[in-house]
Design an enzyme around this catalytic site. Structure first.
Site: not given
Ligand code: URA
Length: 432
Positions: A161, A168, A183, A187
Site C-alpha cells: 500500500d 496513486r 488500501s 491496513k
Molecule cells: N486513505 C487511505 O488509506 N487510502 C486511500 O486510498 C484513500 C484514503
C-alpha cells in the site's frame, strides 16, 4: 504470467484472477514491477473498476504483503475505528477513553496529518511528553493495562500500500472505490482487531463529496471484513461543517477533555456516542449502551481512563485540569459577522485550510507545525448571529503568515442567511 497481459486484460474490461492480482501485488512489494506498468494498471482499474471478488483478493494480497499483528495475548474484545478524515475530527480521543472505560480494548494506529484534515498523531503530540511511537511490547502493554493503545505504525504493515499510494498520489489514481477499499482495509485488517467501526465522511471537508459516494465506499469497505473474519459497521457522516468548535492540535485535545467533563457539544457527542454504542453492540454487550456511555461521562470514569492513557504514554495528565501546560498562541484575531441572521454553512475545507495556513497543519510532509495554533469557532450551523459578533477566532504565533488572506478565507467559510436554519444531524446513516 506477465504484467503486459494483466494490464491489457483490465484495459479491455476483463476480470483479473486471484493469481494475477497476487502476481501484481507481490511484484510491487518486491520491486520487480516498474512504476510505469504499475501506474498503467492502476489507471485501468480507475477507469474500468474491479468487482467484489477482485477487490477482495486485492485487499487480501495487500494485507499479506507485510506483517500482520497478533493481538491474541490481549484478552477481551478489541475494536478499532477508522475515519476517512475530517476537519476538527477529534472523535478518536473521545471514543477511546469512553469505550475503554466500558471494557472494550481499543488498539489504534494513526499518522500525522497532511492537507486540510488534521492527524491524530499531531493532536496527541501536543500533550507534553506524550509518546506517539510505541514499540510492539509497549503497544500490547498499553492495551492490556489501560485498554487503549495508539502508535504510529512501526512494523512493516502493508508495504504494497505504501508503494501504491505514493504512485496513486502522483498519477491521478486515488479516486477509485476498489483501490481506496483495498488500501484502507488491508491496513486495518493487518492490525489485529476483532471489530472495526468505519466513519465514512461526506461533504465539503471530506474525501467523498456526496452521501451516495460515501455509502458506496462504506458498503465496499464492509464487504472486506471477511478477509480476516472481523465484525464491522460503518457510519455515514456529514462533514460539511467542522466537528466541534476547535480546529488545531492542542485546541482539539482541550475540547475532548471538555466533552468528557460533561460539556454538551452536540455533534461531537452524537458521533462519539453512536460509535461507542456500535462498538458495544459488536462486542455483544449492547444493552442500555447509550445510558452506560453517558454515565461514563457523568461519573468521570472516561476522563479517568484518559488520564491513565496519557500517563502510560509518558504524558503529563495534569494537562486535563491545567490547560496552560499546552502549547498556546501569543496572537489571537477575532473575525466578526458582517450581518445579522442565522449561520447556514461553515465550509469545512476553508476552515481546515485556514488552520493549515496558521501552521496548525502541513502543506508538505516536511513542514513543522505549531501545536498551539488553529481556529476556534464561536458559532455553529443553525446558530443566530448578530452583526459585529465574533464568529471565529484565529490563534497563531508566526506573524509571517499571510494574515489578511487567512482572514478572508476563514470569513468566506461562513454563510449567514436571513431565514431560520435548522440544525441537522451529523450521522446520515448506519450501514451494516
Ligand atoms: N486513505 C487511505 O488509506 N487510502 C486511500 O486510498 C484513500 C484514503
Amino acid at each position: 504470467m506477465d504484467m503486459v497481459s494483466i494490464i491489457r486484460k483490465k484495459r479491455d474490461k476483463g476480470k483479473l484472477t486471484k493469481e494475477e492480482i497476487y502476481f501484481f501485488i507481490n511484484g510491487v512489494t518486491e520491486g520487480t514491477i516498474p512504476d510505469y506498468q504499475t501506474s498503467a494498471l492502476l489507471m485501468a482499474i480507475v477507469l474500468n473498476g474491479m468487482d467484489e471478488e477482485e477487490t477482495y483478493y486485492l485487499t487480501e494480497a495487500m494485507m499479506k504483503s507485510g506483517d500482520i499483528l497478533d493481538l491474541s495475548e490481549v484478552e477481551g474484545f478489541k475494536c478499532d475505528k477508522h475515519s476517512t478524515g475530517g476537519v476538527g475530527d477529534k472523535i478518536t480521543m473521545i471514543i477511546a477513553p469512553l469505550a475503554a472505560s466500558l471494557g472494550i480494548k481499543v488498539p489504534m494506529f494513526s499518522g500525522p496529518g497532511l492537507g486540510h484534515t488534521g492527524g491524530t498523531t499531531d493532536k496527541l503530540d501536543s500533550i507534553p511528553g506524550f509518546k506517539t511511537l510505541l514499540t510492539e511490547e509497549e503497544f500490547i502493554e498499553s492495551l492490556k493495562k489501560v485498554g487503549i493503545a495508539n502508535s504510529i505504525q512501526s512494523k512493516n504493515i502493508t508495504p504494497a500500500d505504501k508503494k501504491l499510494y505514493a504512485l496513486r498520489d502522483v498519477t491521478a489514481t486515488v479516486e477509485s472505490i476498489p483501490l481506496i477499499t483495498a488500501s484502507i482495509m488491508s491496513k486495518k485488517l493487518a492490525c489485529g482487531a476483532d471489530g472495526l467501526i468505519l466513519d465514512v465522511k461526506f461533504g465539503k471537508g471530506a474525501f467523498m463529496k456526496t452521501k451516495e459516494d460515501a455509502e458506496n465506499l462504506a458498503k465496499s469497505l464492509l464487504k472486506m471484513a471477511p478477509v480476516r473474519n472481523i465484525k464491522a459497521v460503518a457510519l455515514i457522516d456529514d462533514m460539511n461543517e467542522p466537528l466541534g468548535y476547535n480546529i488545531g492540535n492542542a485546541l482539539e485535545i482541550i475540547e475532548t477533555f471538555e466533552v468528557l467533563k460533561g460539556k454538551k457539544v452536540d455533534d461531537l457527542l452524537e458521533v462519539s456516542v453512536e460509535i461507542v454504542k456500535r462498538m458495544l453492540e459488536l462486542k455483544g454487550d449492547g444493552e442500555n449502551a447509550e445510558e452506560r456511555i453517558y454515565k461514563a461521562i457523568e461519573d468521570g470514569s472516561a476522563l479517568k481512563k484518559y488520564a491513565e492513557w496519557i500517563e502510560f504514554s509518558g504524558g503529563t495528565p495534569e494537562v486535563i485540569n491545567d490547560y496552560s501546560l499546552f502549547p498556546s498562541c501569543e496572537n489571537k484575531t477575532d473575525i466578526k459577522a458582517e450581518k445579522s441572521g442565522y449561520v447556514s454553512e461553515i465550509n469545512s475545507y476553508s476552515i481546515g485550510m485556514s488552520a493549515v495556513y496558521l501552521k496548525a497543519g502541513r502543506l508538505k510532509k516536511e513542514d513543522t507545525i505549531d501545536y498551539g495554533a488553529g481556529v476556534v469557532l464561536n458559532k455553529k450551523v443553525g446558530d443566530c448571529v448578530e452583526k459585529g459578533e465574533t464568529i471565529l477566532t484565529l490563534h497563531y504565533n508566526d506573524t509571517r503568515i499571510p494574515l489578511n488572506e487567512i482572514i478572508f478565507l476563514a470569513k468566506s467559510a461562513f454563510s449567514i442567511s436571513s431565514e431560520k436554519v435548522e440544525k441537522t444531524k451529523r450521522i446520515a446513516k448506519v450501514v451494516k
